[in-house]
Design a protein around this motif. Structure first.
Motif, PDB file in Angstrom:
ATOM      1  N   ALA A 120       0.826  -1.208   0.000  1.00  0.00           N
ATOM      2  CA  ALA A 120       0.000   0.000   0.000  1.00  0.00           C
ATOM      3  C   ALA A 120       0.860   1.259   0.000  1.00  0.00           C
ATOM      4  O   ALA A 120       0.564   2.230  -0.713  1.00  0.00           O
ATOM      5  CB  ALA A 120      -0.929  -0.005   1.213  1.00  0.00           C
ATOM      6  N   ALA A 121       1.921   1.266   0.791  1.00  0.00           N
ATOM      7  CA  ALA A 121       2.786   2.446   0.859  1.00  0.00           C
ATOM      8  C   ALA A 121       3.422   2.748  -0.491  1.00  0.00           C
ATOM      9  O   ALA A 121       3.487   3.910  -0.918  1.00  0.00           O
ATOM     10  CB  ALA A 121       3.871   2.227   1.922  1.00  0.00           C
ATOM     11  N   VAL A 122       3.883   1.714  -1.179  1.00  0.00           N
ATOM     12  CA  VAL A 122       4.492   1.909  -2.495  1.00  0.00           C
ATOM     13  C   VAL A 122       3.452   2.426  -3.492  1.00  0.00           C
ATOM     14  O   VAL A 122       3.723   3.357  -4.263  1.00  0.00           O
ATOM     15  CB  VAL A 122       5.129   0.599  -2.997  1.00  0.00           C
ATOM     16  CG1 VAL A 122       5.569   0.731  -4.450  1.00  0.00           C
ATOM     17  CG2 VAL A 122       6.319   0.215  -2.125  1.00  0.00           C
ATOM     18  N   ALA A 123       2.259   1.832  -3.473  1.00  0.00           N
ATOM     19  CA  ALA A 123       1.217   2.264  -4.407  1.00  0.00           C
ATOM     20  C   ALA A 123       0.816   3.718  -4.158  1.00  0.00           C
ATOM     21  O   ALA A 123       0.636   4.496  -5.112  1.00  0.00           O
ATOM     22  CB  ALA A 123       0.000   1.348  -4.276  1.00  0.00           C
ATOM     23  N   ILE A 124       0.695   4.101  -2.895  1.00  0.00           N
ATOM     24  CA  ILE A 124       0.335   5.487  -2.567  1.00  0.00           C
ATOM     25  C   ILE A 124       1.418   6.442  -3.052  1.00  0.00           C
ATOM     26  O   ILE A 124       1.129   7.486  -3.643  1.00  0.00           O
ATOM     27  CB  ILE A 124       0.099   5.636  -1.056  1.00  0.00           C
ATOM     28  CG1 ILE A 124      -1.176   4.891  -0.637  1.00  0.00           C
ATOM     29  CG2 ILE A 124       0.003   7.105  -0.659  1.00  0.00           C
ATOM     30  CD1 ILE A 124      -1.353   4.768   0.858  1.00  0.00           C
ATOM     31  N   ALA A 125       2.675   6.095  -2.794  1.00  0.00           N
ATOM     32  CA  ALA A 125       3.782   6.967  -3.208  1.00  0.00           C
ATOM     33  C   ALA A 125       3.812   7.138  -4.721  1.00  0.00           C
ATOM     34  O   ALA A 125       4.012   8.258  -5.231  1.00  0.00           O
ATOM     35  CB  ALA A 125       5.102   6.408  -2.699  1.00  0.00           C
ATOM     36  N   GLN A 126       3.617   6.050  -5.458  1.00  0.00           N
ATOM     37  CA  GLN A 126       3.627   6.160  -6.922  1.00  0.00           C
ATOM     38  C   GLN A 126       2.419   6.952  -7.425  1.00  0.00           C
ATOM     39  O   GLN A 126       2.521   7.684  -8.418  1.00  0.00           O
ATOM     40  CB  GLN A 126       3.640   4.769  -7.567  1.00  0.00           C
ATOM     41  CG  GLN A 126       4.932   3.980  -7.360  1.00  0.00           C
ATOM     42  CD  GLN A 126       6.093   4.506  -8.186  1.00  0.00           C
ATOM     43  OE1 GLN A 126       6.201   5.693  -8.479  1.00  0.00           O
ATOM     44  NE2 GLN A 126       7.007   3.611  -8.553  1.00  0.00           N
ATOM     45  N   ALA A 127       1.277   6.831  -6.743  1.00  0.00           N
ATOM     46  CA  ALA A 127       0.087   7.575  -7.162  1.00  0.00           C
ATOM     47  C   ALA A 127       0.230   9.065  -6.870  1.00  0.00           C
ATOM     48  O   ALA A 127      -0.266   9.906  -7.625  1.00  0.00           O
ATOM     49  CB  ALA A 127      -1.145   7.021  -6.459  1.00  0.00           C
ATOM     50  N   LEU A 128       0.935   9.397  -5.804  1.00  0.00           N
ATOM     51  CA  LEU A 128       1.085  10.820  -5.428  1.00  0.00           C
ATOM     52  C   LEU A 128       2.255  11.486  -6.128  1.00  0.00           C
ATOM     53  O   LEU A 128       2.146  12.646  -6.549  1.00  0.00           O
ATOM     54  CB  LEU A 128       1.270  10.924  -3.909  1.00  0.00           C
ATOM     55  CG  LEU A 128       0.057  10.579  -3.046  1.00  0.00           C
ATOM     56  CD1 LEU A 128       0.460  10.558  -1.586  1.00  0.00           C
ATOM     57  CD2 LEU A 128      -1.073  11.580  -3.276  1.00  0.00           C
ATOM     58  N   TRP A 129       3.380  10.776  -6.244  1.00  0.00           N
ATOM     59  CA  TRP A 129       4.605  11.428  -6.707  1.00  0.00           C
ATOM     60  C   TRP A 129       5.305  10.698  -7.860  1.00  0.00           C
ATOM     61  O   TRP A 129       6.302  11.194  -8.385  1.00  0.00           O
ATOM     62  CB  TRP A 129       5.574  11.576  -5.533  1.00  0.00           C
ATOM     63  CG  TRP A 129       4.927  12.179  -4.332  1.00  0.00           C
ATOM     64  CD1 TRP A 129       4.432  13.455  -4.229  1.00  0.00           C
ATOM     65  CD2 TRP A 129       4.675  11.556  -3.061  1.00  0.00           C
ATOM     66  NE1 TRP A 129       3.898  13.660  -2.979  1.00  0.00           N
ATOM     67  CE2 TRP A 129       4.048  12.513  -2.242  1.00  0.00           C
ATOM     68  CE3 TRP A 129       4.951  10.286  -2.540  1.00  0.00           C
ATOM     69  CZ2 TRP A 129       3.650  12.244  -0.927  1.00  0.00           C
ATOM     70  CZ3 TRP A 129       4.564  10.005  -1.237  1.00  0.00           C
ATOM     71  CH2 TRP A 129       3.927  10.970  -0.445  1.00  0.00           C
ATOM     72  N   GLY A 130       4.823   9.545  -8.248  1.00  0.00           N
ATOM     73  CA  GLY A 130       5.501   8.755  -9.275  1.00  0.00           C
ATOM     74  C   GLY A 130       4.721   8.664 -10.568  1.00  0.00           C
ATOM     75  O   GLY A 130       4.029   9.586 -10.967  1.00  0.00           O
ATOM     76  N   ASP A 131       4.793   7.484 -11.216  1.00  0.00           N
ATOM     77  CA  ASP A 131       4.206   7.357 -12.546  1.00  0.00           C
ATOM     78  C   ASP A 131       2.778   6.816 -12.533  1.00  0.00           C
ATOM     79  O   ASP A 131       2.243   6.467 -13.594  1.00  0.00           O
ATOM     80  CB  ASP A 131       5.094   6.498 -13.452  1.00  0.00           C
ATOM     81  CG  ASP A 131       5.307   5.101 -12.929  1.00  0.00           C
ATOM     82  OD1 ASP A 131       4.809   4.771 -11.827  1.00  0.00           O
ATOM     83  OD2 ASP A 131       5.975   4.302 -13.618  1.00  0.00           O
ATOM     84  N   LEU A 132       2.138   6.769 -11.370  1.00  0.00           N
ATOM     85  CA  LEU A 132       0.718   6.422 -11.312  1.00  0.00           C
ATOM     86  C   LEU A 132      -0.145   7.666 -11.116  1.00  0.00           C
ATOM     87  O   LEU A 132      -1.359   7.560 -10.907  1.00  0.00           O
ATOM     88  CB  LEU A 132       0.450   5.428 -10.167  1.00  0.00           C
ATOM     89  CG  LEU A 132       1.123   4.065 -10.311  1.00  0.00           C
ATOM     90  CD1 LEU A 132       0.700   3.155  -9.158  1.00  0.00           C
ATOM     91  CD2 LEU A 132       0.799   3.411 -11.636  1.00  0.00           C
ATOM     92  N   ARG A 133       0.475   8.836 -11.204  1.00  0.00           N
ATOM     93  CA  ARG A 133      -0.296  10.070 -11.079  1.00  0.00           C
ATOM     94  C   ARG A 133      -1.183  10.276 -12.296  1.00  0.00           C
ATOM     95  O   ARG A 133      -0.847   9.861 -13.402  1.00  0.00           O
ATOM     96  CB  ARG A 133       0.653  11.291 -10.947  1.00  0.00           C
ATOM     97  CG  ARG A 133       1.324  11.395  -9.597  1.00  0.00           C
ATOM     98  CD  ARG A 133       2.188  12.624  -9.508  1.00  0.00           C
ATOM     99  NE  ARG A 133       3.386  12.504 -10.343  1.00  0.00           N
ATOM    100  CZ  ARG A 133       4.319  13.443 -10.437  1.00  0.00           C
ATOM    101  NH1 ARG A 133       4.200  14.577  -9.753  1.00  0.00           N
ATOM    102  NH2 ARG A 133       5.371  13.270 -11.202  1.00  0.00           N
ATOM    103  N   ALA A 134      -2.324  10.944 -12.086  1.00  0.00           N
ATOM    104  CA  ALA A 134      -3.227  11.240 -13.207  1.00  0.00           C
ATOM    105  C   ALA A 134      -2.528  12.175 -14.182  1.00  0.00           C
ATOM    106  O   ALA A 134      -1.810  13.070 -13.781  1.00  0.00           O
ATOM    107  CB  ALA A 134      -4.499  11.863 -12.686  1.00  0.00           C
TER     108      ALA A 134
END
Length: 246
Positions: free
Chosen positions: A232-246
């Motif tokens: 979960a921590a990795v997914a949140i970090a990528q969604a907020l600051w990495g390549d999973l951002r909108a």
């Protein structure tokens, strides 16, 4: 049309003819049932990827002949390092697999006071090779041309003393910590996320981490299993600051 099968071969280079590693050869021959002439992709784990063709398939080995380089998928702009207490059984393998799929740059196993006794032998290197194979297989499956480094297992004291050119965050279960989503993170810098064992950190460990400059954060109101917290921590970090951002 489905993508060609992908195989991680660290020695890959343009025009080379080389043998697939044993586990990859088994997968190609016994699972995928590939035959000579089949088109595949081969990557070196450091970002280079090549078109390739199976040259020979036998009971003893599977060889490939490499062709032109292809443009691999881009890596996440966030250099994300996951430091995590080793878990017993296949739970650690699950964390390595999912963290690789989610784009971490490195995985640092860290033994803490409450690390399960069954996972402590990782300090002598007994599990490192297996975790590296899991990361390699996950990179093959998810389309990455980079295999994240799985560092030798270390201790929490060694991690605290280690120089890290970036921001460091420790996830704590105790109340009163800001949600990870509220942190001010500079995505141009590296980010280290530290996730503890089942039962969390000893109070003295949490104090030492804060004194060393780690920012304490929370994953929310529920107590998560250690493997869930890591993913979960990795997914949140990528969604907020990495390549999973909108």
């Amino acid at each position: 049309m489905s993508s060609p099968p992908r195989f991680h071969v660290p020695s890959a280079s343009p025009g080379a003819r080389l043998a697939l590693p044993e586990h990859a050869a088994h997968h190609a021959r016994e699972v995928l049932r590939l035959r000579s002439g089949a088109s595949v992709l081969v990557f070196d784990g450091n970002g280079a990827e090549f078109e390739a063709e199976l040259d020979e398939v036998s009971r003893r080995s599977v060889s490939v002949r490499l062709g032109a380089a292809v443009t691999p998928r881009r890596e996440s702009p966030l250099r994300l390092v996951l430091a995590v207490s080793p878990l017993k059984g296949d739970r650690m393998e699950l964390v390595v697999q999912k963290a690789t799929e989610l784009g971490v740059a490195a995985i640092w196993p860290v033994v803490t006071f409450r690390t399960d006794a069954a996972a402590r032998p990782a300090l002598n290197g007994s599990r490192g090779e297996r975790w590296e194979r899991v990361a390699s297989g996950a990179a093959e499956q998810c389309g990455r041309a980079v295999v994240p480094e799985v560092a030798p297992t270390t201790t929490l004291d060694a991690l605290v003393a280690r120089t890290f050119d970036g921001q460091r965050v420790v996830l704590l279960e105790t109340q009163g910590h800001s949600p990870i989503a509220s942190l001010e993170i500079d995505p141009s810098r590296a980010l280290l996320l530290l996730v503890g064992p089942a039962g969390g950190f000893e109070p003295s460990e949490a104090d030492a981490l804060r004194e060393a400059g780690f920012t304490a954060a929370s994953l929310g109101p529920r107590v998560l299993r250690a493997e869930t917290a890591a993913v979960a921590a990795v997914a949140i970090a990528q969604a907020l600051w990495g390549d999973l951002r909108a």
